[in-house]
Design a protein around this motif. Structure first.
Motif, PDB file in Angstrom:
ATOM      1  N   ASN A 268     -26.263  31.080   7.938  1.00 60.14           N
ATOM      2  CA  ASN A 268     -25.703  29.863   8.133  1.00 60.14           C
ATOM      3  C   ASN A 268     -24.409  29.287   7.798  1.00 60.14           C
ATOM      4  N   ALA A 269     -23.574  28.527   8.749  1.00 60.16           N
ATOM      5  CA  ALA A 269     -22.319  28.224   8.195  1.00 60.16           C
ATOM      6  C   ALA A 269     -21.556  27.220   9.202  1.00 60.16           C
ATOM      7  N   ALA A 270     -20.951  26.399   8.596  1.00 57.03           N
ATOM      8  CA  ALA A 270     -20.087  25.364   9.321  1.00 57.03           C
ATOM      9  C   ALA A 270     -18.896  25.214   9.214  1.00 57.03           C
ATOM     10  N   LEU A 271     -17.883  24.721   9.928  1.00 57.92           N
ATOM     11  CA  LEU A 271     -16.626  24.594   9.904  1.00 57.92           C
ATOM     12  C   LEU A 271     -16.110  23.205  10.436  1.00 57.92           C
ATOM     13  N   VAL A 272     -15.163  22.583   9.704  1.00 59.38           N
ATOM     14  CA  VAL A 272     -14.455  21.428  10.367  1.00 59.38           C
ATOM     15  C   VAL A 272     -12.752  21.530  10.044  1.00 59.38           C
ATOM     16  N   ALA A 273     -12.293  21.322  11.208  1.00 65.53           N
ATOM     17  CA  ALA A 273     -10.789  21.276  11.000  1.00 65.53           C
ATOM     18  C   ALA A 273     -10.305  19.839  11.423  1.00 65.53           C
ATOM     19  N   LEU A 274      -9.220  19.222  10.812  1.00 63.90           N
ATOM     20  CA  LEU A 274      -8.925  17.947  11.188  1.00 63.90           C
ATOM     21  C   LEU A 274      -7.452  17.644  11.026  1.00 63.90           C
ATOM     22  N   ARG A 275      -6.885  16.715  11.715  1.00 63.15           N
ATOM     23  CA  ARG A 275      -5.450  16.335  11.527  1.00 63.15           C
ATOM     24  C   ARG A 275      -5.314  15.649  10.070  1.00 63.15           C
ATOM     25  N   ILE A 276      -4.365  16.005   9.400  1.00 64.06           N
ATOM     26  CA  ILE A 276      -4.106  15.226   7.924  1.00 64.06           C
ATOM     27  C   ILE A 276      -3.525  13.912   8.250  1.00 64.06           C
ATOM     28  N   ASP A 277      -2.577  13.670   9.277  1.00 60.46           N
ATOM     29  CA  ASP A 277      -1.911  12.469   9.127  1.00 60.46           C
ATOM     30  C   ASP A 277      -2.794  11.452   9.927  1.00 60.46           C
ATOM     31  N   ASN A 278      -3.917  11.625  10.619  1.00 64.58           N
ATOM     32  CA  ASN A 278      -4.764  10.602  11.063  1.00 64.58           C
ATOM     33  C   ASN A 278      -6.266  10.795  11.004  1.00 64.58           C
ATOM     34  N   GLY A 279      -6.608  11.900  10.572  1.00 65.04           N
ATOM     35  CA  GLY A 279      -7.911  12.165  10.417  1.00 65.04           C
ATOM     36  C   GLY A 279      -8.735  12.610  11.783  1.00 65.04           C
ATOM     37  N   GLU A 280      -8.064  12.688  12.909  1.00 64.30           N
ATOM     38  CA  GLU A 280      -8.977  13.274  14.134  1.00 64.30           C
ATOM     39  C   GLU A 280      -9.262  14.734  14.086  1.00 64.30           C
ATOM     40  N   VAL A 281     -10.575  14.779  14.397  1.00 67.30           N
ATOM     41  CA  VAL A 281     -11.035  16.116  14.042  1.00 67.30           C
ATOM     42  C   VAL A 281     -10.957  16.919  15.272  1.00 67.30           C
ATOM     43  N   LEU A 282     -10.237  18.115  14.989  1.00 70.12           N
ATOM     44  CA  LEU A 282      -9.675  19.002  16.050  1.00 70.12           C
ATOM     45  C   LEU A 282     -10.927  20.250  16.410  1.00 70.12           C
ATOM     46  N   VAL A 513      -3.124  20.345   9.230  1.00 65.92           N
ATOM     47  CA  VAL A 513      -4.325  20.556   9.503  1.00 65.92           C
ATOM     48  C   VAL A 513      -4.958  20.868   8.324  1.00 65.92           C
ATOM     49  N   ALA A 514      -6.166  20.024   7.946  1.00 67.39           N
ATOM     50  CA  ALA A 514      -6.874  20.598   6.877  1.00 67.39           C
ATOM     51  C   ALA A 514      -8.211  21.090   7.386  1.00 67.39           C
ATOM     52  N   VAL A 515      -8.978  22.215   6.504  1.00 66.73           N
ATOM     53  CA  VAL A 515     -10.088  23.013   7.170  1.00 66.73           C
ATOM     54  C   VAL A 515     -11.022  22.981   5.781  1.00 66.73           C
ATOM     55  N   ALA A 516     -12.487  22.988   6.195  1.00 65.22           N
ATOM     56  CA  ALA A 516     -13.388  23.198   5.264  1.00 65.22           C
ATOM     57  C   ALA A 516     -14.391  24.173   5.657  1.00 65.22           C
ATOM     58  N   VAL A 517     -14.973  25.052   5.227  1.00 70.09           N
ATOM     59  CA  VAL A 517     -15.823  25.857   5.566  1.00 70.09           C
ATOM     60  C   VAL A 517     -16.918  26.120   4.522  1.00 70.09           C
ATOM     61  N   VAL A 518     -18.343  25.933   4.769  1.00 67.50           N
ATOM     62  CA  VAL A 518     -19.336  26.489   3.881  1.00 67.50           C
ATOM     63  C   VAL A 518     -20.155  27.556   4.684  1.00 67.50           C
ATOM     64  N   VAL A 519     -20.624  28.452   3.817  1.00 66.36           N
ATOM     65  CA  VAL A 519     -21.505  29.680   4.345  1.00 66.36           C
ATOM     66  C   VAL A 519     -22.719  29.570   3.351  1.00 66.36           C
ATOM     67  N   GLU A 520     -23.846  29.428   3.911  1.00 66.80           N
ATOM     68  CA  GLU A 520     -25.081  29.307   3.020  1.00 66.80           C
ATOM     69  C   GLU A 520     -25.425  30.791   2.700  1.00 66.80           C
ATOM     70  N   GLU A 521     -25.654  30.758   1.174  1.00 69.96           N
ATOM     71  CA  GLU A 521     -25.890  31.959   0.647  1.00 69.96           C
ATOM     72  C   GLU A 521     -24.791  33.086   0.592  1.00 69.96           C
ATOM     73  N   GLY A 522     -23.692  32.504   0.829  1.00 68.68           N
ATOM     74  CA  GLY A 522     -22.341  33.268   0.768  1.00 68.68           C
ATOM     75  C   GLY A 522     -21.851  34.017  -0.423  1.00 68.68           C
ATOM     76  N   VAL A 523     -22.753  33.572  -1.438  1.00 66.27           N
ATOM     77  CA  VAL A 523     -22.321  34.165  -3.010  1.00 66.27           C
ATOM     78  C   VAL A 523     -21.069  33.535  -3.460  1.00 66.27           C
ATOM     79  N   THR A 524     -19.918  33.846  -2.987  1.00 69.86           N
ATOM     80  CA  THR A 524     -18.551  33.326  -3.442  1.00 69.86           C
ATOM     81  C   THR A 524     -17.906  32.628  -2.223  1.00 69.86           C
ATOM     82  N   GLY A 525     -16.907  31.844  -2.457  1.00 64.80           N
ATOM     83  CA  GLY A 525     -16.142  31.148  -1.501  1.00 64.80           C
ATOM     84  C   GLY A 525     -15.261  32.246  -0.821  1.00 64.80           C
ATOM     85  N   GLY A 526     -14.353  32.879  -1.736  1.00 63.05           N
ATOM     86  CA  GLY A 526     -13.183  33.634  -1.427  1.00 63.05           C
ATOM     87  C   GLY A 526     -13.850  34.904  -0.469  1.00 63.05           C
ATOM     88  N   GLY A 527     -15.258  35.196  -0.929  1.00 59.23           N
ATOM     89  CA  GLY A 527     -15.614  36.651  -0.160  1.00 59.23           C
ATOM     90  C   GLY A 527     -16.331  35.971   1.177  1.00 59.23           C
TER      91      GLY A 527
END
Length: 545
Positions: A268-282, A513-527
């Motif tokens: 299970n995972a999720a991702l959001v990318a949005l514009r930094i200058d105005n918050g618009e979700v890409l 652009v700013a991005v955030a990702v979560v991976v459930e039970e992914g153990v580590t963020g980098g990995g």
């Protein structure tokens, strides 16, 4: 007598038909559930609050219910078999996904006349495809003969109006999803972009006003509707509805985001990318693509990605500087023993090193530099977290409660404890940190904006950008180091429970652009989250105009 009926979907009609789903619960003969020491109520222990063991049991019950561990939740009650049946019937039958159940503060607990301890809680029940039903109820805790506490089971535990004479049913009005386009007018269909399929009908401006429905309280015998508990959607307005709905999404970014989540390895995972200058979700993507919108409505501990906010709070008051020495030991005891990922240590480390290596013990050691409510105030004032957002689809907008004790304060310094966020929030936090100004995110144009924030000082922004860049070049986000551009990032590893692996997080920024990702039970963020972000930024090298 027992009503053994379960909630079952009704037949589906034509476009404007109604699908009824009836939530029934097993009728119980309420038992006392254990002995209670006469004259010794839950507050009669010579202290200022309820028995901590009772509060712990209440929160454990709510946590199990929210996580879908229904046998475990039922086992915390005086009637496990009946409780499991009712909980299963209620949540599955009303199409509820990922309940969010929050106990009130200890001082809100009240001793009832029957000797139970009443613990108020707030239930936020996301109903698939419609919205979130929010209500308050109360858990009755009863002390058992062996001194332990259990939830004194009764139907009203689930909802105060659920009884042996009333039950709930879910009414859906089926509507056609609107035509939806991206920022450049390109069509966005659920077939081409699976993550968007559950969201298309939620966007305003459609000819049918989006999906509609209601949770209704009905008489068990007659089926007559006694009251409407919650309504979802709106009636169409011929004056304003009609025509395609244009979003801020970018079809190229959305396609790359959905493909990138394949790097999560089926988790299970999720991702959001949005514009930094105005918050618009890409881009906004979920894996699996159907059902719950983890990206914008999930409630997760953000782990060490939250150190962006913690660092902001420290830098704002000059409590620390990047070159200050803040030792990073293997272990630090504050109520419990805290440690770093893989029990690493960095003796004599600077604060810059603590940030780039995500040193928990160093950040926790700085907790005395912040007042108890200061982290939440910074999150709200500068990052908009915890304020009400209107982005065009339903969202969860974060929570940063003041810590109750030193242990919880230690947890909050590293994005644990009761801090709650999701990829939408953390992408926005990243955008705010590197630009200095919060912009309410948006998926559609013209949304109401009631947020009130202040800009971060330029000095703090410069320091945060430098820290995040160093995390890519010399720290835990090195997985992004081979990509072109001045990418900055922060990894996160968030504990979930003793029987689950940690969630993996990564936030990053490049250009606008700013991005955030979560991976459930992914153990580590980098990995786990790192390869997802790497795939996305590799596939879309240029920012949108």
């Amino acid at each position: 007598m027992h009503d053994t009926g379960y909630i079952t979907p009704g037949h589906r009609r034509s476009r404007t038909g109604v699908r009824a789903v009836t939530a029934v619960a097993v009728v119980l003969a309420i038992a006392a559930g254990g002995s209670y020491a006469a004259g010794l109520g839950p507050f009669a222990r010579g202290d200022d609050g309820p028995d901590p063991a009772a509060m712990k049991q209440a929160r454990a019950f709510l946590a199990d219910w929210a996580a879908g561990r229904l046998p475990s939740a039922a086992g915390r009650t005086t009637r496990p078999d009946a409780a499991q049946d009712v909980l299963q019937s209620f949540t599955a039958g009303l199409d509820i996904e990922k309940p969010q159940l929050t106990a009130a503060e200890d001082e809100k607990a009240v001793e009832a006349e029957d000797g139970t301890l009443g613990v108020p809680f707030t239930a936020r029940m996301p109903i698939t495809g419609l919205g979130t039903w929010t209500y308050t109820s109360k858990l009755p805790l009863r002390e058992q003969g062996d001194g332990t506490w259990k939830v004194d089971w009764r139907l009203a535990v689930v909802h105060p109006r659920l009884s042996d004479t009333e039950k709930f049913h879910l009414r859906r009005e089926e509507t056609e999803p609107p035509e939806v386009t991206d920022r450049d007018g390109r069509n966005l269909s659920g077939g081409d972009f699976p993550s968007l399929a559950p969201l298309l009908g939620r966007l305003g401006g459609s000819a049918d006003g989006g999906p509609r429905g209601a949770v209704e309280l009905v008489d068990r015998t007659t089926g007559e509707v006694e009251r409407t508990e919650a309504t979802f959607g709106r009636e169409p307005d011929p004056a304003t509805d009609g025509g395609p709905v244009r979003t801020t999404l970018d079809a190229t970014w959305q396609a790359a985001a959905e493909k990138a989540l394949a790097e999560a390895g089926g988790k299970n995972a999720a991702l959001v990318a949005l514009r930094i200058d105005n918050g618009e979700v890409l881009a906004l993507a979920n894996s699996p693509s159907s059902g719950f919108n983890r990206a914008a409505s999930g409630t997760y501990a953000p782990g060490s990605t939250w150190k962006i906010v913690t660092s902001s709070a420290l830098l704002l008051k000059d409590a620390v500087a990047p070159d200050d020495v803040v030792d990073c030991p293997k272990f630090l005891t504050v109520g419990k023993e805290w440690h770093n990922v893989e029990t690493s240590e960095h003796p004599g480390a600077t604060f810059r090193k603590d940030f780039t290596e995500s040193c928990n013990t160093a950040f926790i050691s700085l907790r005395g530099k912040l007042d108890d409510g200061e982290l939440g105030e910074v999150a709200r004032t500068y990052f908009g977290v915890g304020q009400e957002w209107h982005i065009g689809i339903p969202t969860y907008d974060g929570s940063v409660p003041a810590p109750k004790d030193e242990t919880e304060k230690a947890a909050s310094m590293i994005g644990q404890g009761r801090i709650q966020a999701n990829p939408l929030i953390m992408a926005s936090v990243t955008a705010t940190a590197v630009s200095g100004r919060f912009h309410q995110p948006s998926v559609t144009a013209g949304n109401e904006d009631t947020t009130r924030t202040e800009p971060l000082p330029g000095k703090v922004v410069t320091q945060l950008r430098e820290l995040m860049r160093a995390t890519v070049t010399d720290g835990t986000a090195h997985v992004l180091a081979d990509l072109p551009g001045e990418i900055g990032a922060k990894t996160g590893t968030a504990e979930v429970s003793e029987d689950q692996d940690n969630n993996g997080w990564l936030v990053a920024h490049r250009g606008n652009v700013a991005v955030a990702v979560v991976v459930e039970e992914g153990v580590t963020g980098g990995g786990s989250a790192g390869p997802v972000v790497h795939s996305l930024l590799s596939a879309v090298p240029d920012d949108p105009a």
